[in-house]
Design an enzyme around this catalytic site. Sequence first.
Site, PDB file in Angstrom:
ATOM      1  N   LYS A 110       2.290   7.655   8.422  1.00 29.32           N
ATOM      2  CA  LYS A 110       2.277   8.546   7.257  1.00 29.32           C
ATOM      3  C   LYS A 110       2.963   9.878   7.578  1.00 29.32           C
ATOM      4  O   LYS A 110       3.696  10.404   6.750  1.00 29.32           O
ATOM      5  CB  LYS A 110       0.858   8.716   6.716  1.00 29.32           C
ATOM      6  CG  LYS A 110       0.423   7.448   5.981  1.00 29.32           C
ATOM      7  CD  LYS A 110      -0.799   7.560   5.127  1.00 29.32           C
ATOM      8  CE  LYS A 110      -0.891   6.259   4.304  1.00 29.32           C
ATOM      9  NZ  LYS A 110      -2.154   6.043   3.644  1.00 29.32           N
ATOM     10  N   LYS A 189       6.715  -1.325   5.159  1.00 25.51           N
ATOM     11  CA  LYS A 189       5.449  -1.770   4.573  1.00 25.51           C
ATOM     12  C   LYS A 189       5.366  -1.299   3.118  1.00 25.51           C
ATOM     13  O   LYS A 189       5.600  -0.124   2.840  1.00 25.51           O
ATOM     14  CB  LYS A 189       4.264  -1.178   5.348  1.00 25.51           C
ATOM     15  CG  LYS A 189       2.911  -1.395   4.677  1.00 25.51           C
ATOM     16  CD  LYS A 189       1.853  -0.522   5.315  1.00 25.51           C
ATOM     17  CE  LYS A 189       0.576  -0.321   4.549  1.00 25.51           C
ATOM     18  NZ  LYS A 189       0.478  -0.403   3.130  1.00 25.51           N
ATOM     19  N   LYS A 192       1.616   2.409  -1.572  1.00 20.09           N
ATOM     20  CA  LYS A 192       1.609   3.254  -2.768  1.00 20.09           C
ATOM     21  C   LYS A 192       2.239   4.602  -2.480  1.00 20.09           C
ATOM     22  O   LYS A 192       2.953   5.157  -3.307  1.00 20.09           O
ATOM     23  CB  LYS A 192       0.169   3.464  -3.243  1.00 20.09           C
ATOM     24  CG  LYS A 192      -0.428   2.250  -3.904  1.00 20.09           C
ATOM     25  CD  LYS A 192      -1.866   2.519  -4.290  1.00 20.09           C
ATOM     26  CE  LYS A 192      -2.808   1.612  -3.540  1.00 20.09           C
ATOM     27  NZ  LYS A 192      -3.567   2.283  -2.492  1.00 20.09           N
TER      28      LYS A 192
HETATM   29  P1  ATP Z   1      -1.450   4.211   0.765  1.00 19.02           P
HETATM   30  O1  ATP Z   1       0.046   4.233   0.850  1.00 19.02           O
HETATM   31  O2  ATP Z   1      -1.991   5.339  -0.041  1.00 19.02           O
HETATM   32  O3  ATP Z   1      -2.111   4.051   2.114  1.00 19.02           O
HETATM   33  P2  ATP Z   1      -1.596   1.385   0.330  1.00 19.02           P
HETATM   34  O4  ATP Z   1      -0.610   0.822  -0.596  1.00 19.02           O
HETATM   35  O5  ATP Z   1      -1.387   1.238   1.806  1.00 19.02           O
HETATM   36  O6  ATP Z   1      -1.815   2.903  -0.092  1.00 19.02           O
HETATM   37  P3  ATP Z   1      -4.433   1.063   0.577  1.00 19.02           P
HETATM   38  O7  ATP Z   1      -5.312   1.546  -0.525  1.00 19.02           O
HETATM   39  O8  ATP Z   1      -4.271   1.932   1.789  1.00 19.02           O
HETATM   40  O9  ATP Z   1      -2.997   0.737  -0.052  1.00 19.02           O
HETATM   41  O10 ATP Z   1      -4.909  -0.370   1.043  1.00 19.02           O
HETATM   42  C1  ATP Z   1      -5.696  -1.224   0.229  1.00 19.02           C
HETATM   43  C2  ATP Z   1      -5.689  -2.619   0.821  1.00 19.02           C
HETATM   44  O11 ATP Z   1      -4.406  -3.216   0.629  1.00 19.02           O
HETATM   45  C3  ATP Z   1      -5.955  -2.665   2.323  1.00 19.02           C
HETATM   46  O12 ATP Z   1      -6.791  -3.764   2.606  1.00 19.02           O
HETATM   47  C4  ATP Z   1      -4.592  -2.850   2.934  1.00 19.02           C
HETATM   48  O13 ATP Z   1      -4.661  -3.538   4.173  1.00 19.02           O
HETATM   49  C5  ATP Z   1      -3.910  -3.692   1.872  1.00 19.02           C
HETATM   50  N1  ATP Z   1      -2.458  -3.462   1.903  1.00 19.02           N
HETATM   51  C6  ATP Z   1      -1.828  -2.325   1.579  1.00 19.02           C
HETATM   52  N2  ATP Z   1      -0.495  -2.450   1.696  1.00 19.02           N
HETATM   53  C7  ATP Z   1      -0.295  -3.723   2.130  1.00 19.02           C
HETATM   54  C8  ATP Z   1       0.889  -4.488   2.446  1.00 19.02           C
HETATM   55  N3  ATP Z   1       2.088  -3.956   2.342  1.00 19.02           N
HETATM   56  N4  ATP Z   1       0.715  -5.768   2.865  1.00 19.02           N
HETATM   57  C9  ATP Z   1      -0.515  -6.318   2.975  1.00 19.02           C
HETATM   58  N5  ATP Z   1      -1.659  -5.661   2.679  1.00 19.02           N
HETATM   59  C10 ATP Z   1      -1.550  -4.376   2.268  1.00 19.02           C
HETATM   60 MG    MG Z   2      -2.710   2.248   3.166  1.00 18.09          MG
END
Ligand code: ATP
Ligand code: MG
Length: 320
Positions: A110, A189, A192
């Site tokens: 991050k 990856k 969001k």
């Molecule tokens: P942020 O960027 O704010 O961290 P994020 O998109 O990574 O958001 P999270 O809320 O952190 O989403 O994660 C929610 C769930 O989704 C977690 O279990 C995480 O492992 C899963 N996840 C997030 N991004 C991925 C991805 N690219 N592939 C597989 N699983 C994911």
């Molecule tokens: Mg995340």
Amino acid sequence: MRILSGIQPSGFLHLGNFFGMMQRGIRWQEKGEVFFFIADFHALTTLGDPEALRRNVREAALAFLACGLDPKRAVFFRQSAVPEVLELSWLLSTVTPIGLLERCHSYKDKLAKGIAPTHALFAYPVLMAADILLYRADLVPVGTDQKQHLEVTRDLAVKFNQTFGPVFVVPKEDIDEGLATIPGIDGQKMSKSYGNTLELFGDREEFRRRVMAIRTDSTPVGEPKPVAGSVLVSLYRLVSEPQELEEFISSMRRGGVGYAPLKKELLSKLERFLAPFRERYEELRAKPQLVDEVLEEGARSARAAAAPTWELARRAVGLL
Ligand code: ATP
Ligand code: MG
């Protein structure tokens, strides 16, 4: 068996969230006692916009319901509805070695993406441990990217139990090892907070535009396209039948097909896959009270579930 998982309302939910966590988590409804929460305290580590936070919480709730979460079977709530989780996070902080947090990849990733290195972002895994331990979860469905944070949770539970006596259940992760982290349109990856997502329920035109903007290499139309590491293949695999995948891959290997038609083919399979969820989402959106009612009811159940552990933890450290 208690299963718990959370998602941050740091943006709109995307394909990575769906395949990494939501789909598997929702299936657990059939077999166990499921807790899902919208991690609004966590989202504050990357989101500084109060209106966006309110909107994202609502959208995340609708998305979960549209993807099949059944509020009659699962406890579905906002993290901040049980603020004791922050107090527990503090207790866990007292047994958290700094070095453990310094090794966390998610924090480093991050920062590399330009997100401010605040204390809250650094301490994120401790709050995540509190989320899991407060509700005595046995199993935590997460994407591969959260594996390390789950290890931190287990370490902290063990350390706290050793220091103060047996308070916490040491949870296990539920990770689909066959499913690599789902890539975003830039090949990183899908996240969001990285602006590289394909949203489950966002604007359809924007969705199409983003699929067509998926990063590919500069292999000329006539040449065979590399399959290993291809974002197109990684995404196509998720939403197609084995036969369709085989054809998609062989048309890449043959050459003679440009990336634009391959992206259109991917788009059609993504839309086919998402259609029933999107339909359900539109139905739910037409019921303005629904989200508030579901989350209020969930908050009541979550508070009741948290109370005994919270008391045990306070007693163990001497606050009671
Ligand atoms: P942020 O960027 O704010 O961290 P994020 O998109 O990574 O958001 P999270 O809320 O952190 O989403 O994660 C929610 C769930 O989704 C977690 O279990 C995480 O492992 C899963 N996840 C997030 N991004 C991925 C991805 N690219 N592939 C597989 N699983 C994911
Ligand atoms: Mg995340």
